[in-house]
Each structure stands twice: as structure tokens, then as C-alpha cells.
Design a protein around this motif. Structure first.
Motif, mmCIF file in Angstrom:
data_model
loop_
_atom_site.group_PDB
_atom_site.id
_atom_site.type_symbol
_atom_site.label_atom_id
_atom_site.label_comp_id
_atom_site.label_asym_id
_atom_site.label_seq_id
_atom_site.Cartn_x
_atom_site.Cartn_y
_atom_site.Cartn_z
ATOM 1 N N ASP A 35 0.864 -1.186 0.000
ATOM 2 C CA ASP A 35 0.000 0.000 0.000
ATOM 3 C C ASP A 35 0.899 1.235 0.000
ATOM 4 O O ASP A 35 1.434 1.623 1.039
ATOM 5 C CB ASP A 35 -0.906 -0.007 1.229
ATOM 6 N N LYS A 36 1.068 1.845 -1.166
ATOM 7 C CA LYS A 36 2.002 2.967 -1.270
ATOM 8 C C LYS A 36 1.566 4.167 -0.440
ATOM 9 O O LYS A 36 2.399 5.005 -0.072
ATOM 10 C CB LYS A 36 2.180 3.371 -2.737
ATOM 11 N N SER A 37 0.289 4.255 -0.120
ATOM 12 C CA SER A 37 -0.197 5.386 0.662
ATOM 13 C C SER A 37 0.321 5.354 2.100
ATOM 14 O O SER A 37 0.249 6.359 2.809
ATOM 15 C CB SER A 37 -1.728 5.410 0.670
ATOM 16 N N LYS A 38 0.843 4.209 2.515
ATOM 17 C CA LYS A 38 1.350 4.075 3.884
ATOM 18 C C LYS A 38 2.872 4.187 3.965
ATOM 19 O O LYS A 38 3.460 3.949 5.029
ATOM 20 C CB LYS A 38 0.893 2.740 4.475
ATOM 21 N N LEU A 39 3.516 4.537 2.858
ATOM 22 C CA LEU A 39 4.965 4.694 2.876
ATOM 23 C C LEU A 39 5.374 5.835 3.802
ATOM 24 O O LEU A 39 4.770 6.907 3.776
ATOM 25 C CB LEU A 39 5.495 4.966 1.461
ATOM 26 N N VAL A 40 6.392 5.586 4.604
ATOM 27 C CA VAL A 40 6.935 6.592 5.518
ATOM 28 C C VAL A 40 8.373 6.889 5.102
ATOM 29 O O VAL A 40 9.141 5.964 4.817
ATOM 30 C CB VAL A 40 6.895 6.095 6.981
ATOM 31 N N PHE A 41 8.726 8.161 5.059
ATOM 32 C CA PHE A 41 10.042 8.553 4.557
ATOM 33 C C PHE A 41 11.168 7.824 5.295
ATOM 34 O O PHE A 41 11.247 7.850 6.522
ATOM 35 C CB PHE A 41 10.241 10.066 4.721
ATOM 36 N N SER A 180 15.104 4.437 -1.094
ATOM 37 C CA SER A 180 13.930 4.235 -0.256
ATOM 38 C C SER A 180 12.679 4.760 -0.948
ATOM 39 O O SER A 180 12.628 5.930 -1.346
ATOM 40 C CB SER A 180 14.120 4.976 1.082
ATOM 41 N N PRO A 181 11.645 3.922 -1.135
ATOM 42 C CA PRO A 181 10.397 4.400 -1.748
ATOM 43 C C PRO A 181 9.676 5.357 -0.797
ATOM 44 O O PRO A 181 9.549 5.080 0.400
ATOM 45 C CB PRO A 181 9.599 3.115 -1.973
ATOM 46 N N VAL A 182 9.202 6.479 -1.342
ATOM 47 C CA VAL A 182 8.550 7.486 -0.503
ATOM 48 C C VAL A 182 7.284 7.997 -1.173
ATOM 49 O O VAL A 182 7.141 7.961 -2.387
ATOM 50 C CB VAL A 182 9.491 8.678 -0.201
ATOM 51 N N GLY A 183 6.387 8.486 -0.339
ATOM 52 C CA GLY A 183 5.143 9.059 -0.831
ATOM 53 C C GLY A 183 5.189 10.570 -0.795
ATOM 54 O O GLY A 183 6.238 11.176 -0.501
#
Length: 378
Positions: A35-41, A180-183
Motif C-alpha cells: 500500500d504505497k499510501s502508507k509509505l513513511v520517509f 527508499s520508496p517514498v510518498g
């Protein structure tokens, strides 16, 4: 400027050879976000990383891309004792066609190299590092989340690894890059910040190292930031003898009517070692200069001047600028016990110029606007 620091390293040993790249695909891939919406920096990392070792005798060794792993360095390594470390912050984006893009990576490499020189870490050929980063992005392309505001944050880092105590230039070093993947910085739209103008603590000073992206510049800012948070403020507005310098870890911009009645976008100048030359900062200056709609000025100004302008109703907007957020709108500044409110458009949660700058830069980052600032990763 840096000759006295790095003359001993200005040799052919400073060439990273991309053709020597070793690639070892991980055998233990991470569980990817669902769930990309829950990515945290900065909390989750992609499967692979780059490493390039260096020694004074041999120069740069063969670059390597392998699975993300812990580093092994001696407890006497210079980086652990004297903070001989520099880094960069940049992002990879996926456009609507699935192409990977980098935003002005040459500017990040210019700053990365200058930071390395400042603390006597080895020089390197910037183009090679960009090529290695491209290869990492291709290898971990599935870790780049799609959609506006989403990206793969890239952290090139260079550390001193000399196995001995004593303050001096290191005879060995390691460059590495993790991802790191980030939103989106503001997933639900802009959230204006409240600042406290700090006249007790100083982030940087003329002739110091504030213009370089060194880990040693960030550690001392944590305590004042925590103190500000206890008082209900989001960030510290750093002052130097009342002169405005930076906001948190971002460059500071004010859009106002100056004393001559002209609309002016103003930001503190580079040159004396106090201000970090932000890539976003430079992009904002170049974009707004191209628009040609108001005066653009790189000039020192004091918090006293800014407070006076707020009281006189001359301040139109204020915002911080950096890689993470692009722009961060400011709604108020506390200074010497008094609160100074900055205009915010309630329909935008920021000022119209702030929104326009954010939209314009993001359109370039995601390939919606053609620009040589957006580099396609083949």
C-alpha cells in the motif's frame, strides 16, 4: 577554493570506471510495500545498493551493486570519530508512461563533490556516479512507486574508513548509495508550518561548513528542533546575528513588497559558507527569473526587517524549499515573544506563488513539461 584541502587527491586515481561494475542480484529480496499510501520517509529500502571503495594507494576500486546489507567498518574508522561523512538527497520518478526520470542529477553531483572536497574525502568523476545510480534505478525499478508525489529517494553517501585514530585526511573511503520508496510530503495537501526564529542556537556561520551537505551540520540541529517542537512549533528559523539563513533543513524564501513597493522574491545569498546551495532553491530562482513577473533577489535580510514587513502588510508569502517537499508554506513566525502571521490562501493551504512553484517543478519531475532538467533513465 578547495585546492589546499584536496591537492594530494587530484590524480587519475579519482576515476570510477563504470565498465568494471560488478552486479550481484540479491538472493533475499525484501517484502515490497503493498500500500504505497502508507509509505513513511526513510523507513523501507529497496533490494539493492551501490558500493565503491577507495584507497589513497589504489584509488577507486570496482563499483558493485549487490543486495542491501549492513556495512562492516572498524570501530576506529574516522567517520565514527570525526564525522568525515557527506551525502546527497535526490529522487527517481516514474512518469505516466512508466519511464524513470531523475531531476537535475548533475547539480546533486556538483554539491556531492564539493562536500567531499571540503572534508578531504576523495574526488570522483561525477558522470560515473550518475550512471551507477541509473543502473540501480533500473535494477530496482519495481520499487519506484507510480503516481504524482511518489518517488524513490536516493541517498549517495561518502564516508572515511581509515582504521586509525587521529584527526587528518583519511587514506581510505567508501561511497555507497541506498534507495527508499517514498510518498508525497503532504499526502492530503499542503500543511502550513509554524516557525520559531531562534536567536540562541546557530546552524552555520560565515567561513564555516553550512554550504556543504555534511552529516556534522545536521546533528547539532536536532536538540533545538526538539525544543521548538515542545513549544508547539514545526521548525526552527535559523538566524545569524538576526540575519535570516535557513528554515529547518530547507532554504528560505519570502515573497513580499519591498521597501520600494516592488513585488520581490527574496532568499539569502550563497557565497560566505552559510547557506546550502539547494537544487530546489536554484530551480526556483531559474524558473521565476524565466517568468519575469517580479523581482528576484539573492540578498541578506534580517528577522527585524521581516517582522516589520509583516506588520506593514507587505509580506505576501513565505516558504521553505528542499528536495523532500519541494516547497513548504509558512503560516507564522514567532520572534522575541511575538507572533507574526504570514498570509495563507485557505483554499490552497498555501500562497498562490508557492502552489505555482510546486506544480511547475513537479510537472518537470514527472515529464509533463519538457525540460532538460528531467533526465530519462534508459
Amino acid at each position: 577554493m578547495f585546492g589546499r584541502f584536496v591537492r594530494q587527491y587530484s590524480t587519475s586515481k579519482n576515476i570510477i570506471n563504470v565498465n568494471e561494475l560488478i552486479v550481484e542480484k540479491t538472493k533475499t529480496p525484501f517484502q515490497k510495500y503493498t500500500d504505497k499510501s502508507k509509505l513513511v520517509f526513510g523507513k523501507q529500502f529497496s533490494d539493492h545498493m551501490i558500493e565503491v571503495p577507495w584507497t589513497k594507494e589504489e584509488g577507486w576500486g570496482a563499483p558493485k551493486i549487490s543486495g542491501y546489507h549492513n556495512l562492516s567498518i572498524p570501530p576506529s574508522a574516522s567517520v565514527l570519530h570525526y564525522a568525515l561523512e557527506c551525502f546527497e538527497g535526490m529522487k527517481a520518478y516514474k512518469d505516466s508512461n512508466g519511464k524513470i526520470r531523475l531531476f537535475r542529477p548533475d547539480q546533486n553531483m556538483n554539491r556531492f563533490l564539493n562536500s567531499a572536497k571540503r572534508i578531504c574525502l576523495p574526488e570522483f568523476n561525477k558522470e560515473a556516479v550518475v550512471e551507477l545510480i541509473k543502473k540501480l534505478c533500473i535494477m530496482d525499478k519495481d520499487w519506484i512507486p507510480e503516481g504524482k508525489g511518489y518517488s524513490l529517494y536516493l541517498r549517495p553517501t561518502l564516508i572515511a574508513t581509515q582504521n586509525s585514530l587521529g584527526v587528518g585526511a583519511s587514506n581510505s573511503a567508501l561511497m555507497f548509495v541506498i534507495a527508499s520508496p517514498v510518498g508525497p510530503y503532504y499526502p492530503e495537501g499542503f500543511k502550513p508550518v509554524k516557525l520559531i526564529a531562534d536567536d540562541q542556537y546557530v546552524r552555520a556561520w560565515a567561513g564555516g561548513s553550512g554550504a556543504f551537505k555534511l552529516g556534522s551540520n545536521y546533528a547539532p540541529t536536532i536538540y533545538p528542533q526538539l525544543e521548538a517542537a515542545k513549544k508547539g512549533y514545526s521548525q526552527v528559523l535559523w538566524l545569524l546575528n538576526d540575519y535570516v539563513t535557513e528554515v529547518g533543513t530547507m532554504n528560505m524564501f519570502v515573497f513580499w513588497k519591498n521597501a520600494q513597493g516592488e513585488k520581490e522574491l527574496i532568499t539569502p545569498p550563497l557565497g560566505d559558507g552559510t547557506i546550502l546551495p539547494g537544487v530546489t532553491r536554484d530551480s526556483i530562482l531559474k524558473l521565476t527569473q524565466k517568468w519575469g513577473e517580479f523581482k528576484i533577489t539573492e540578498k541578506n535580510f534580517t528577522m527585524t526587517e521581516l517582522a516589520k514587513a509583516v506588520k506593514e502588510g507587505r509580506v505576501l508569502e513565505a516558504f521553505g524549499a528542499g528536495t523532500a517537499a519541494i516547497v513548504s508554506p509558512i503560516e507564522s513566525i514567532s520572534y522575541k515573544g511575538e507572533n507574526y502571521n504570514i498570509p495563507i490562501d485557505s483554499s490552497l493551504n498555501c500562497g498562490p506563488l508557492t502552489k505555482r512553484i510546486s506544480d511547475s517543478i513537479m510537472a518537470i519531475q514527472y515529464g509533463e513539461t519538457d525540460s532538460d532538467w528531467s533526465v530519462i533513465v534508459d
